[in-house]
Design a protein around this motif. Structure first.
Motif: not given
Length: 193
Positions: A37-53
């Protein structure tokens, strides 16, 4: 001044007051929502474990690079290649926007995923360097804090992420150490506490 890349790096939090507490905010849904939200970006929340790694891996690489730059190192071919690799993950649409003299070239992210977010972070870091910011990347001089920041002062001498928090804390610590040395100089010489 907070930047996209520094906000990302500082998702690994350390208690600046010296309690020893720390935390990794990357895996927290609340932090992910705040960041996007702070940076005007979009992605699915929550990120999955592979994305977090994947994000943690990039954060570590980018932190190492920022640390080297804070120590007066220069970017090398491998460093630029690292940023290029992450920027390949994202696609942007180029568009001129504005009116009259205020027309700008806008780059708008196409994908709404964490790979795109990483691409934007890499681009933000690289853009800072191109603007002459490599000599302005700092790590807070408070050893408990470790906050990475952009030094926006004219003379490039900012030492603390925030003069009111870390700056004041370190000033108090130095004052107390001087007072202790004045009252008990033998103790300081012997290395006792």
């Amino acid at each position: 001044m907070e930047r996209l890349w520094s906000d990302f790096l500082n998702s690994e939090w350390h208690d600046w007051r010296g309690s020893g507490k720390s935390g990794d905010r990357l895996g927290q849904d609340k932090w992910q929502e705040y960041f996007l939200g702070s940076w005007g970006l979009k992605a699915t929340v929550p990120a999955d474990e592979d994305e977090i790694l994947h994000m943690r891996k990039f954060r570590k690489q980018l932190h190492e690079l920022a640390s080297r730059l804070a120590d007066d190192s220069q970017m090398n071919t491998e460093d630029w290649a690292l940023l290029n690799e992450y920027m390949k993950l994202g696609v942007v649409r180029r568009q001129f926007a504005g009116e009259g003299e205020g027309i700008e070239l806008k780059l708008t992210p196409i994908n709404d995923d964490w790979k795109q977010v990483l691409a934007e972070i890499a681009a933000s870091f690289g853009q800072t360097l191109l603007e002459g910011g490599d000599g302005r990347i700092r790590i807070c001089d408070n050893p408990d804090c470790r906050w990475v920041f952009y030094d926006d002062t004219r003379n490039r001498t900012k030492k603390y992420c925030d003069d009111k928090t870390c700056g004041n804390l370190m000033k108090v610590r130095r004052f107390r150490a001087r007072k202790k040395a004045e009252h008990d100089p033998d103790e300081m010489e012997n290395g006792s506490s």
